[in-house]
Design an enzyme around this catalytic site. Sequence first.
Site, PDB file in Angstrom:
ATOM      1  NE  ARG A   1      -9.376   3.694  17.954  1.00 39.71           N
ATOM      2  CZ  ARG A   1      -9.443   2.789  16.985  1.00 39.71           C
ATOM      3  NH1 ARG A   1      -8.791   1.649  17.084  1.00 39.71           N
ATOM      4  NH2 ARG A   1     -10.150   3.019  15.884  1.00 39.71           N
ATOM      5  CG  ASP A   2      -6.649   2.801  13.691  1.00 38.07           C
ATOM      6  OD1 ASP A   2      -6.202   1.701  14.065  1.00 38.07           O
ATOM      7  OD2 ASP A   2      -6.983   3.024  12.517  1.00 38.07           O
TER       8      ASP A   2
ATOM      9  CG  HIS B   1     -10.850   3.763   9.262  1.00 40.43           C
ATOM     10  ND1 HIS B   1     -10.680   4.398  10.480  1.00 40.43           N
ATOM     11  CD2 HIS B   1      -9.739   2.984   9.109  1.00 40.43           C
ATOM     12  CE1 HIS B   1      -9.539   4.022  11.026  1.00 40.43           C
ATOM     13  NE2 HIS B   1      -8.954   3.155  10.218  1.00 40.43           N
TER      14      HIS B   1
ATOM     15  CG  HIS C   1      -6.126   0.726   6.886  1.00 43.36           C
ATOM     16  ND1 HIS C   1      -6.280  -0.397   7.649  1.00 43.36           N
ATOM     17  CD2 HIS C   1      -6.450   1.767   7.689  1.00 43.36           C
ATOM     18  CE1 HIS C   1      -6.687  -0.060   8.868  1.00 43.36           C
ATOM     19  NE2 HIS C   1      -6.805   1.243   8.912  1.00 43.36           N
TER      20      HIS C   1
ATOM     21  CB  CYS D   1       5.198   1.535  11.757  1.00 41.87           C
ATOM     22  SG  CYS D   1       6.975   1.307  11.819  1.00 41.87           S
TER      23      CYS D   1
ATOM     24  CG  ASN E   1      -4.488   4.036  10.450  1.00 44.54           C
ATOM     25  OD1 ASN E   1      -5.563   3.561  10.110  1.00 44.54           O
ATOM     26  ND2 ASN E   1      -3.972   3.847  11.648  1.00 44.54           N
TER      27      ASN E   1
HETATM   28 MG    MG Z   1      -7.094   2.127  10.821  1.00 41.59          MG
END
Ligand code: MG
Length: 313
Positions: free
Chosen positions: A29-30, A222, A224, A255, A264
């Site tokens: 998803r993310d 969550h 990054h 990316c 992520n």
């Molecule tokens: Mg994320």
Amino acid sequence: MTARDVGLPERHPRAGLPARVMIWEVGARDGLQNESAVVPVEVKAEFLDRLAAAGLRVLEATSFGHPRWVPQLADATELLGLLTPREGVRYPVLVPNERGLDRALAAGVTEVAIVASATESFARRNLNRDFDAQFAMFSPVLCRAKASGLGVRGYVSMCFGDPWEGAVPVDQVLDVGCRLLEAGCDQLCLGDTIGVATPGHVVEVLDGFLRAGIGIDALAVHFHDTYGQALSNTFAALCAGVTCVDASAGGLGGCPYAESATGNLATEDLVWMLDGLGIEHGVDLDALVRASVWMADQLGRPSPSRVVQALSG
Ligand code: MG
């Protein structure tokens, strides 16, 4: 000895850390939502199946956002129809509004997630609502989701900094989080959307929730890796007792060659650290790396995950 021969890190458990961590896998998803390429639905289904076979138990599968805004995930209903049910595997989905919830319910989901914002600027840009109006938008979604017996996760974006507003006061994050829990969310996921958090900041925000009477079991994180802090921040959260951590297989959505890089935390990098700490997670790292290498081949570019690179070189 090559890096490949190392295989797994030495185990050096530390007292005071959780015995087990639930990895909330967000790659499909993310990750794919933030990749420029649109991936065929059969490839997504096989990717999710490979991740489940590798031992991941919570796989955020897709989003029921409007296809115009999220074209990468426009195949949400079709994808859910292609998934192989597996004992103990959960496939939560994102629902931005009631229309999304309608589609998710029609597809037979059992668990949904909504995305709230800790800041006015991101609420306006991402949700097209002002700060307070976002709760009016979520309220019917949460009521109906609960009435339908669904589990509900509430993401809080921009908990540690906002690109338009800069610093985000901890009290503002607490306010949003507590309102989401009161409105029916079972779990909060505190998002470092632009990757600016550092470990002390993570502990400060988590401590704030604990002081507000929120149990640590209701909190997930969550992170990054934009500034290389995702694992340090995760370790800080583990030390504070957090047992649910988001990660994206192969670092999808991060990316390094795209302007939209969100960085992520790679699931493999997380698994490597958890293995070193002797924390249970249930994932077969080799199988996970193979799934991410397979997906990287589908996308036509290498995984940015350091562990994937070290183990597949
Ligand atoms: Mg994320």
